[in-house]
Design a protein around this motif. Structure first.
Motif, PDB file in Angstrom:
ATOM      1  N   UNK A   1      30.964  17.441 -44.891  1.00 23.45           N
ATOM      2  CA  UNK A   1      30.678  16.038 -44.587  1.00 23.45           C
ATOM      3  C   UNK A   1      29.392  15.959 -43.790  1.00 23.45           C
ATOM      4  N   UNK A   2      28.266  15.791 -44.489  1.00 21.79           N
ATOM      5  CA  UNK A   2      27.018  15.770 -43.741  1.00 21.79           C
ATOM      6  C   UNK A   2      26.181  14.521 -43.951  1.00 21.79           C
ATOM      7  N   UNK A   3      26.796  13.504 -44.527  1.00 21.50           N
ATOM      8  CA  UNK A   3      26.091  12.231 -44.537  1.00 21.50           C
ATOM      9  C   UNK A   3      27.066  11.058 -44.555  1.00 21.50           C
ATOM     10  N   UNK A   4      26.536   9.900 -44.201  1.00 20.69           N
ATOM     11  CA  UNK A   4      27.300   8.662 -44.151  1.00 20.69           C
ATOM     12  C   UNK A   4      26.432   7.595 -44.781  1.00 20.69           C
ATOM     13  N   UNK A   5      27.040   6.456 -45.080  1.00 18.95           N
ATOM     14  CA  UNK A   5      26.237   5.430 -45.726  1.00 18.95           C
ATOM     15  C   UNK A   5      26.793   4.042 -45.495  1.00 18.95           C
ATOM     16  N   UNK A   6      25.886   3.085 -45.510  1.00 15.27           N
ATOM     17  CA  UNK A   6      26.251   1.672 -45.547  1.00 15.27           C
ATOM     18  C   UNK A   6      25.986   1.180 -46.953  1.00 15.27           C
TER      19      UNK A   6
ATOM     20  N   UNK B   1      30.345   4.774 -61.846  1.00 12.99           N
ATOM     21  CA  UNK B   1      31.031   6.019 -62.161  1.00 12.99           C
ATOM     22  C   UNK B   1      30.467   7.220 -61.421  1.00 12.99           C
ATOM     23  N   UNK B   2      29.291   7.076 -60.855  1.00 12.32           N
ATOM     24  CA  UNK B   2      28.665   8.182 -60.134  1.00 12.32           C
ATOM     25  C   UNK B   2      29.282   8.299 -58.737  1.00 12.32           C
ATOM     26  N   UNK B   3      29.412   9.519 -58.246  1.00 14.13           N
ATOM     27  CA  UNK B   3      30.073   9.715 -56.957  1.00 14.13           C
ATOM     28  C   UNK B   3      29.094  10.010 -55.838  1.00 14.13           C
ATOM     29  N   UNK B   4      29.412   9.477 -54.664  1.00 22.18           N
ATOM     30  CA  UNK B   4      28.612   9.731 -53.468  1.00 22.18           C
ATOM     31  C   UNK B   4      29.147  10.964 -52.750  1.00 22.18           C
ATOM     32  N   UNK B   5      30.477  11.040 -52.640  1.00 21.89           N
ATOM     33  CA  UNK B   5      31.110  12.196 -52.008  1.00 21.89           C
ATOM     34  C   UNK B   5      32.212  12.729 -52.912  1.00 21.89           C
ATOM     35  N   UNK B   6      32.484  14.023 -52.783  1.00 30.05           N
ATOM     36  CA  UNK B   6      33.630  14.622 -53.449  1.00 30.05           C
ATOM     37  C   UNK B   6      34.547  15.224 -52.390  1.00 30.05           C
ATOM     38  N   UNK B   7      35.831  15.037 -52.556  1.00 29.80           N
ATOM     39  CA  UNK B   7      36.791  15.580 -51.599  1.00 29.80           C
ATOM     40  C   UNK B   7      36.566  17.071 -51.431  1.00 29.80           C
ATOM     41  N   UNK B   8      36.475  17.509 -50.187  1.00 29.29           N
ATOM     42  CA  UNK B   8      36.304  18.922 -49.905  1.00 29.29           C
ATOM     43  C   UNK B   8      34.872  19.319 -49.615  1.00 29.29           C
ATOM     44  N   UNK B   9      33.929  18.484 -50.018  1.00 29.07           N
ATOM     45  CA  UNK B   9      32.533  18.771 -49.688  1.00 29.07           C
ATOM     46  C   UNK B   9      32.340  18.758 -48.184  1.00 29.07           C
TER      47      UNK B   9
ATOM     48  N   UNK C   1      33.566  12.782 -37.934  1.00 29.18           N
ATOM     49  CA  UNK C   1      34.131  13.754 -37.003  1.00 29.18           C
ATOM     50  C   UNK C   1      34.862  14.893 -37.689  1.00 29.18           C
ATOM     51  N   UNK C   2      34.803  14.914 -39.013  1.00 26.63           N
ATOM     52  CA  UNK C   2      35.507  15.965 -39.745  1.00 26.63           C
ATOM     53  C   UNK C   2      34.483  16.874 -40.415  1.00 26.63           C
ATOM     54  N   UNK C   3      34.761  18.150 -40.514  1.00 28.54           N
ATOM     55  CA  UNK C   3      33.806  19.037 -41.180  1.00 28.54           C
ATOM     56  C   UNK C   3      33.739  18.798 -42.690  1.00 28.54           C
ATOM     57  N   UNK C   4      34.908  18.448 -43.295  1.00 31.79           N
ATOM     58  CA  UNK C   4      34.917  18.262 -44.747  1.00 31.79           C
ATOM     59  C   UNK C   4      35.432  16.882 -45.128  1.00 31.79           C
ATOM     60  N   UNK C   5      34.916  16.391 -46.217  1.00 31.48           N
ATOM     61  CA  UNK C   5      35.309  15.077 -46.718  1.00 31.48           C
ATOM     62  C   UNK C   5      36.736  15.125 -47.267  1.00 31.48           C
ATOM     63  N   UNK C   6      37.536  14.121 -46.920  1.00 30.22           N
ATOM     64  CA  UNK C   6      38.914  14.086 -47.405  1.00 30.22           C
ATOM     65  C   UNK C   6      39.015  13.539 -48.822  1.00 30.22           C
TER      66      UNK C   6
END
Lengths: 229, 229
Positions: free
Chosen positions: A49-54, A39-47, A87-92
């Motif tokens: 985008x400064x990290x990625x994950x495997x 239930x915990x979120x890694x990303x929220x739409x609109x944040x 490649x995007x500034x903000x998370x979709x």
DNA sequence: CGAATAGTTGACGTTACTCAACGGCTGTGG
DNA sequence: CCACAGCCGTTGAGTAACGTCAACTATTCG
């Protein structure tokens, strides 16, 4: 938390697996391990985008909320899968743990530098990205079916395949990783309709259920047939 | 036919634009120009995947046929877009020209060699692939709307944006690149329902129609509103 | 001018959505 | 240990939306 690549369960399948041992050691220095509870979120739409994950362990969902707050699930992420927008500034979209999960997180700047340094990493991510693209298109084809029964049959089959050890045969018994609400959000329908079609599949002896999430494929051929309709 | 990069309309936006001039000249030697007439296919699902292409002019659709032969459109390809499967032995989907089109075609082996030689090309394709992925997920979110009216409103808006010169404002008047049947195949519904919802939008003075494909946005705000629902 | 194709409109049946009640499981507190 | 609240899933009744089949119109192309 530092990375323990030696014991990583996806060390042979994740994008980083294409690197030579020393390069991987180099990469591991810029990554950190992160755990998410269900239930915990890694990303929220609109944040930003400064990290990625495997994803190392567990399962994630990629989803978006429409104006009325209805969730739509756009993709599932399985272990060795990659998530994040380079490649995007903000998370979709939102990215949330479906089960307790463990990830290997990289800062975006660091990862971009690594892409420059290790061209084979860019190729590996290109390959993953194309796989994600086909997965998205497969889901698009699935959710385009007119009847919910066909969509549900297709989803159950896909889940059975994902739960199987062997790539060719679906698992005969497995646990759905999704709640009814999440299934509905994937298939673009409602909890009630999922529930009805599910009991219908059991009544017609296509599947058997144990508990609310246990599924047994009683008649896989017929299930595949229904998925076509 | 040999390539004429100097006069290429997408030379600044296609994947190859990231290459230095001499590298691009090198790449152009392994590519060929191909023209497709409207309705002609570049790939067929199931064919061995041995070439890829950048679209130079025109428009393509990526589609699949289900068991009953109903077409489902999974993506549109616009100029500068890339199509083809680099990592799969067989093509998953059909790729067909929506209008007379011109492409820049590369043999897969050649392109793979080029990816090794020019790491920036792999990065550029990664970027395109991620854009395609988001486009697929956007379409997934769009087709998840319950009412066809909302899906149609969203599609018309997306078309208006694609038809516009400026990236921020949608075009006020434009021609739909798709037939009614193709719109239905994108939105997962039928020709008849598209026709009905279309006349409804005109009756409510949200759009005006000129001919069967001309669209004028009479009330863009309300259209955007309907697209939410 | 006629045939073929694309789009529209109407009548009817089916499916799924909505709202509502109910059942089962889990965790908490008496 | 039991009572109860909260969450998740199931089931039912009524309605709205869409799909299907069919007739009709418009446009295009020979």
């Amino acid at each position: 938390m530092t990375l323990a690549c030696e014991t990583c369960p996806v060390r042979d399948r994740a994008a980083c697996s294409v690197l030579a041992e020393e390069d991987r050691a180099e990469l591991s220095r810029i990554g950190t391990t992160r755990r998410l509870e269900r239930g915990e979120s890694l990303f929220f739409a609109g944040d930003s985008s400064d990290s990625c994950a495997t994803l190392v362990r567990g399962a994630l969902k990629v989803s978006s909320l429409d104006a009325e707050g209805t969730e739509r699930i756009l993709a599932l992420v399985h272990p060795a899968g990659f998530t994040g927008e380079l490649f995007q500034p903000f998370t979709h979209h939102d990215v949330t743990a479906l089960t307790d999960s463990e990830l290997c997180v990289f800062g975006r700047k660091d990862l971009e530098a690594a892409l420059d340094r290790y061209p084979e990493l860019a190729r590996a991510l290109l390959r993953r990205s194309q796989e994600d693209l086909f997965a998205a298109r497969d889901l698009l084809a699935l959710t385009g079916k007119r009847e919910v029964r066909a969509r549900l049959a297709g989803l159950i089959l896909a889940m059975a395949r994902a739960a199987s050890d062997s790539p060719c045969h679906p698992a005969e018994r497995f646990e759905l990783p999704l709640s009814r609400g999440e299934i509905a959000a994937m298939l673009g329908t409602t909890i009630e309709t999922i529930s009805r079609r599910m009991t219908e599949l059991e009544r017609d002896e296509v599947i058997r259920r144990t508990g609310t999430r246990g599924i047994e494929l009683a008649d896989p051929a017929r299930l595949a047939d229904l998925a076509q309709g």
